[in-house]
Scaffold this motif. Structure first.
Motif, PDB file in Angstrom:
ATOM      1  N   GLU A   1     -15.407   8.973   2.249  1.00  9.98           N
ATOM      2  CA  GLU A   1     -14.775   9.918   2.126  1.00  9.98           C
ATOM      3  C   GLU A   1     -13.366   9.402   1.684  1.00  9.98           C
ATOM      4  OE1 GLU A   1     -15.593  12.686   6.128  1.00  9.98           O
ATOM      5  OE2 GLU A   1     -13.907  11.410   6.441  1.00  9.98           O
ATOM      6  N   LEU A   2     -12.936  10.323   0.492  1.00 11.01           N
ATOM      7  CA  LEU A   2     -11.925   9.794  -0.409  1.00 11.01           C
ATOM      8  C   LEU A   2     -10.694  11.122  -0.333  1.00 11.01           C
ATOM      9  CD1 LEU A   2     -13.664   8.523  -3.476  1.00 11.01           C
ATOM     10  CD2 LEU A   2     -12.761   7.227  -1.468  1.00 11.01           C
ATOM     11  N   GLY A   3      -9.886  10.918  -0.935  1.00  9.52           N
ATOM     12  CA  GLY A   3      -8.753  11.586  -1.041  1.00  9.52           C
ATOM     13  C   GLY A   3      -8.855  12.514  -2.597  1.00  9.52           C
ATOM     14  N   ASN A   4      -7.856  12.338  -3.249  1.00 14.22           N
ATOM     15  CA  ASN A   4      -7.872  12.902  -4.808  1.00 14.22           C
ATOM     16  C   ASN A   4      -8.680  12.174  -5.749  1.00 14.22           C
ATOM     17  OD1 ASN A   4      -7.101  14.000  -7.034  1.00 14.22           O
ATOM     18  ND2 ASN A   4      -4.808  13.400  -6.963  1.00 14.22           N
ATOM     19  N   THR A   5     -10.024  12.695  -5.942  1.00 12.77           N
ATOM     20  CA  THR A   5     -10.805  11.898  -6.723  1.00 12.77           C
ATOM     21  C   THR A   5     -10.436  12.113  -8.231  1.00 12.77           C
ATOM     22  OG1 THR A   5     -12.311  13.511  -6.759  1.00 12.77           O
ATOM     23  CG2 THR A   5     -12.660  11.820  -4.946  1.00 12.77           C
TER      24      THR A   5
ATOM     25  N   VAL B   1      -8.345   2.251  -3.259  1.00 13.56           N
ATOM     26  CA  VAL B   1      -9.437   3.110  -3.504  1.00 13.56           C
ATOM     27  C   VAL B   1     -10.664   2.478  -4.129  1.00 13.56           C
ATOM     28  CG1 VAL B   1      -8.804   4.008  -5.531  1.00 13.56           C
ATOM     29  CG2 VAL B   1      -9.941   5.662  -4.361  1.00 13.56           C
TER      30      VAL B   1
ATOM     31  N   ASN C   1      -2.386  -0.769 -12.024  1.00 12.51           N
ATOM     32  CA  ASN C   1      -3.332  -1.316 -11.142  1.00 12.51           C
ATOM     33  C   ASN C   1      -4.175  -2.369 -11.500  1.00 12.51           C
ATOM     34  OD1 ASN C   1      -2.312   1.308 -10.529  1.00 12.51           O
ATOM     35  ND2 ASN C   1      -3.711   1.564  -8.783  1.00 12.51           N
TER      36      ASN C   1
ATOM     37  N   GLU D   1       3.753   1.933 -10.357  1.00 13.82           N
ATOM     38  CA  GLU D   1       4.096   3.001  -9.617  1.00 13.82           C
ATOM     39  C   GLU D   1       5.468   3.664  -9.721  1.00 13.82           C
ATOM     40  OE1 GLU D   1       2.001   4.917  -7.371  1.00 13.82           O
ATOM     41  OE2 GLU D   1       0.198   3.908  -8.155  1.00 13.82           O
TER      42      GLU D   1
ATOM     43  N   GLU E   1      -8.281  -1.186   1.817  1.00 16.65           N
ATOM     44  CA  GLU E   1      -7.604   0.118   1.748  1.00 16.65           C
ATOM     45  C   GLU E   1      -7.414   1.014   0.383  1.00 16.65           C
ATOM     46  OE1 GLU E   1      -6.329  -2.817   2.072  1.00 16.65           O
ATOM     47  OE2 GLU E   1      -3.916  -2.546   2.919  1.00 16.65           O
TER      48      GLU E   1
ATOM     49  N   VAL F   1     -10.725   8.243 -10.424  1.00 18.45           N
ATOM     50  CA  VAL F   1     -11.278   7.645  -9.357  1.00 18.45           C
ATOM     51  C   VAL F   1     -12.803   8.013  -9.464  1.00 18.45           C
ATOM     52  CG1 VAL F   1     -11.570   7.841  -6.758  1.00 18.45           C
ATOM     53  CG2 VAL F   1      -9.331   7.794  -8.018  1.00 18.45           C
TER      54      VAL F   1
ATOM     55  N   ALA G   1      -7.500  11.787  -9.521  1.00 16.00           N
ATOM     56  CA  ALA G   1      -6.421  10.765 -10.102  1.00 16.00           C
ATOM     57  C   ALA G   1      -6.950   9.737 -10.974  1.00 16.00           C
ATOM     58  CB  ALA G   1      -5.865  10.267  -8.840  1.00 16.00           C
TER      59      ALA G   1
ATOM     60  N   PHE H   1      -6.840  11.922   3.211  1.00 13.76           N
ATOM     61  CA  PHE H   1      -6.653  10.852   2.241  1.00 13.76           C
ATOM     62  C   PHE H   1      -5.774  11.336   1.085  1.00 13.76           C
ATOM     63  CE2 PHE H   1     -10.434   9.486   4.526  1.00 13.76           C
ATOM     64  CZ  PHE H   1      -9.914   8.316   5.148  1.00 13.76           C
TER      65      PHE H   1
ATOM     66  N   PHE I   1       0.818  -1.181  -0.158  1.00 10.85           N
ATOM     67  CA  PHE I   1      -0.198   0.038   0.047  1.00 10.85           C
ATOM     68  C   PHE I   1       0.894   1.343   0.017  1.00 10.85           C
ATOM     69  CE2 PHE I   1      -3.233   2.762   2.415  1.00 10.85           C
ATOM     70  CZ  PHE I   1      -3.840   3.078   1.119  1.00 10.85           C
ATOM     71  N   VAL I   2       0.803   2.159  -1.096  1.00 13.50           N
ATOM     72  CA  VAL I   2       1.609   3.344  -1.273  1.00 13.50           C
ATOM     73  C   VAL I   2       1.391   4.265  -0.055  1.00 13.50           C
ATOM     74  CG1 VAL I   2       1.723   5.182  -2.819  1.00 13.50           C
ATOM     75  CG2 VAL I   2       1.449   3.064  -3.860  1.00 13.50           C
TER      76      VAL I   2
ATOM     77  N   GLU J   1       1.858  12.667  -4.870  1.00 17.54           N
ATOM     78  CA  GLU J   1       0.859  11.887  -5.777  1.00 17.54           C
ATOM     79  C   GLU J   1       1.410  11.427  -7.157  1.00 17.54           C
ATOM     80  OE1 GLU J   1      -1.448  10.053  -5.916  1.00 17.54           O
ATOM     81  OE2 GLU J   1      -3.472  11.167  -5.987  1.00 17.54           O
TER      82      GLU J   1
HETATM   83  P1  GDP Z   1      -2.216   2.945  -5.971  1.00 17.71           P
HETATM   84  O1  GDP Z   1      -2.223   3.456  -7.394  1.00 17.71           O
HETATM   85  O2  GDP Z   1      -1.302   1.744  -5.827  1.00 17.71           O
HETATM   86  O3  GDP Z   1      -1.596   4.130  -5.132  1.00 17.71           O
HETATM   87  O4  GDP Z   1      -3.388   2.611  -5.414  1.00 17.71           O
HETATM   88  P2  GDP Z   1      -4.827   3.190  -4.576  1.00 17.71           P
HETATM   89  O5  GDP Z   1      -5.997   2.442  -4.855  1.00 17.71           O
HETATM   90  O6  GDP Z   1      -4.052   3.048  -3.291  1.00 17.71           O
HETATM   91  O7  GDP Z   1      -4.726   4.764  -5.172  1.00 17.71           O
HETATM   92  C1  GDP Z   1      -5.013   5.013  -6.396  1.00 17.71           C
HETATM   93  C2  GDP Z   1      -5.327   6.553  -6.591  1.00 17.71           C
HETATM   94  O8  GDP Z   1      -6.720   7.022  -5.961  1.00 17.71           O
HETATM   95  C3  GDP Z   1      -4.302   7.262  -5.784  1.00 17.71           C
HETATM   96  O9  GDP Z   1      -3.956   8.397  -6.712  1.00 17.71           O
HETATM   97  C4  GDP Z   1      -4.947   7.989  -4.641  1.00 17.71           C
HETATM   98  O10 GDP Z   1      -4.203   8.966  -4.191  1.00 17.71           O
HETATM   99  C5  GDP Z   1      -6.313   7.984  -4.951  1.00 17.71           C
HETATM  100  N1  GDP Z   1      -7.409   8.123  -3.960  1.00 17.71           N
HETATM  101  C6  GDP Z   1      -8.315   8.866  -3.871  1.00 17.71           C
HETATM  102  N2  GDP Z   1      -8.758   8.729  -2.616  1.00 17.71           N
HETATM  103  C7  GDP Z   1      -8.341   7.672  -2.071  1.00 17.71           C
HETATM  104  C8  GDP Z   1      -8.590   7.039  -0.907  1.00 17.71           C
HETATM  105  O11 GDP Z   1      -9.694   7.318  -0.186  1.00 17.71           O
HETATM  106  N3  GDP Z   1      -7.672   5.820  -0.589  1.00 17.71           N
HETATM  107  C9  GDP Z   1      -6.888   5.463  -1.495  1.00 17.71           C
HETATM  108  N4  GDP Z   1      -6.135   4.291  -1.090  1.00 17.71           N
HETATM  109  N5  GDP Z   1      -6.544   6.082  -2.710  1.00 17.71           N
HETATM  110  C10 GDP Z   1      -7.232   7.050  -3.232  1.00 17.71           C
END
Ligand code: GDP
Ligand code: NDP
Length: 337
Positions: free
Chosen positions: A210-214, A190, A179, A128, A188, A252, A216, A294, A86-87, A299
């Protein structure tokens, strides 16, 4: 005689699908498993293969363990899937991630080199490693620019794999996989976080997701298809490095919108980059919002791979579409609740 394979990380998403695939191909499958207080075999159980694999004690950080497992099993092929994968967490445990995801690849390669350099080796490398992308789409020749401790550690593992191949002529392959997801994906990540959250909301739950960067973008495929590519790499006469990807990229938000549709929500998005929100058109209910917690310190904004080499040399093509992947994951989490 049946061919023997050792899969490290057999309890993970890819480990389960790969075990299933190798069993279908007639292999005797051994899986490395680390001792924990609760055995996490649920993925192998869901695929109905838990009783058909041989589990062996295996801790990547313990060299003696790797040596004794390889000596005892004498596999024809080793798939190194085990990792702190997990990044997000890698920013919190950078040196641990370096040890497990980077140095352990050298431990394993050296163990193979000493015991039997004829053993074929697959290393689970990652898109990655392209990080802050230098070229679009990314191929096996695109320069790397890792953007997380995870990616930096994986880059070490990648180059070690290439180095053992070039230095000792070992059949060592690095699969640069974009991915890949499935109903067995860790919660964990996304995609799975979204499908679990949506399923809970669709069943009447009140917790907004709740999410982070949607915004991406990722090149998302299905793990079931990607494990076939891993296997094909080790069947090729000549060892090499291969990108496995779909050649499409989606945000996302696109993933969330399609997954939401599968469970009965029609998402309407609004707001600026840092604070996006999605509501259900019919009920007006808030479904998703962003939370700065998140977002990542650095990024990877966009990934898109070119799988042409794998298609040409291995005859590998991904079978599952993006829409089918979103739907399968969303429906699986609905039926689990
Ligand atoms: P990764 O590509 O291996 O980092 O796979 P992830 O599924 O963890 O993340 C994919 C993308 O989704 C990344 O750019 C994350 O910043 C973005 N992202 C947005 N919101 C979330 C969140 O709530 N959780 C995770 N894990 N990623 C998120
Ligand atoms: P998971 O996180 O689902 O599985 C990781 C596996 O590694 C688990 O079986 C875990 O065991 C095991 N593991 C972790 N640390 C150790 C250790 N110190 N010693 C022994 N075993 C350990 O990952 P995935 O199945 O999704 O991914 C497989 C591999 O592919 C990983 O290396 C990942 O980094 C890489 N990858 C994945 C991509 C993806 O999109 N899925 C993309 C590109 C690369 P436990 O169950 O005990 O935690």
């Amino acid at each position: 005689m049946m061919k023997r394979a050792l899969i490290t990380g057999i309890t993970g998403q890819d480990g389960a699908y790969l075990a299933q695939h190798l069993l279908q191909q007639g292999y005797e499958v051994y899986g490395g498993i680390r001792r924990t207080s609760t055995r996490a075999l649920w993925r192998l159980e869901e695929l109905g293969v838990a009783d058909r694999v041989n589990l062996v004690d295996f801790e990547l950080l313990e060299t003696t363990n790797l040596i004794s497992a390889i000596r005892e099993i004498r596999p024809a092929e080793i798939y190194n899937l085990a990792a702190q994968s997990f990044v997000g967490v890698s920013f919190k445990v950078p040196t641990f991630t370096g040890d497990v995801d980077g140095l352990s690849v050298a431990r394993l390669l050296e163990a193979i080199h000493v015991i039997d350099p004829g053993i074929r080796f697959y290393q689970a490398s990652t898109s990655e490693m392209f990080g802050k992308i230098q070229q679009t789409p990314q191929t096996e020749l695109t320069p790397f620019y890792p953007r997380s401790p995870y990616a930096v550690a994986k880059l070490y593992g990648h180059w070690m794999t290439v180095n053992y191949r070039e230095a000792y002529g070992m059949h060592a392959c690095s699969g640069i996989l974009f991915n890949h997801e499935s109903p067995l994906r860790g919660s964990e990540f996304v995609t799975r976080k979204i499908t679990m959250g949506l399923a809970a909301l669709a069943k009447g739950g009140k917790t907004v997701l709740e999410l982070g960067n949607t915004l991406a973008s990722r090149d998302w495929g299905h793990a079931r298809d990607y494990v076939v590519g891993m296997w094909k790499m080790l069947q090729a006469d000549v060892a090499d490095d291969f990108v496995l990807s779909t050649g499409e990229t989606h945000t996302v938000e696109e993933f969330a919108t399609l997954a939401a549709a599968a469970v009965g929500f029609e998402l309407i998005w609004e707001g600026e980059g840092g604070s996006r929100k999605a509501r259900d058109r019919k009920t007006g209910k808030e479904i998703i919002r962003t939370n700065p917690e998140f977002f990542r310190p650095a990024e990877v904004d966009l990934l898109i791979g070119n799988p042409a080499k794998a298609k040409e040399r291995l005859g590998w093509v991904p079978a599952t579409s993006f829409a089918a992947l979103c739907e399968e994951m969303a429906l699986a989490d609905m039926s689990r609740l």
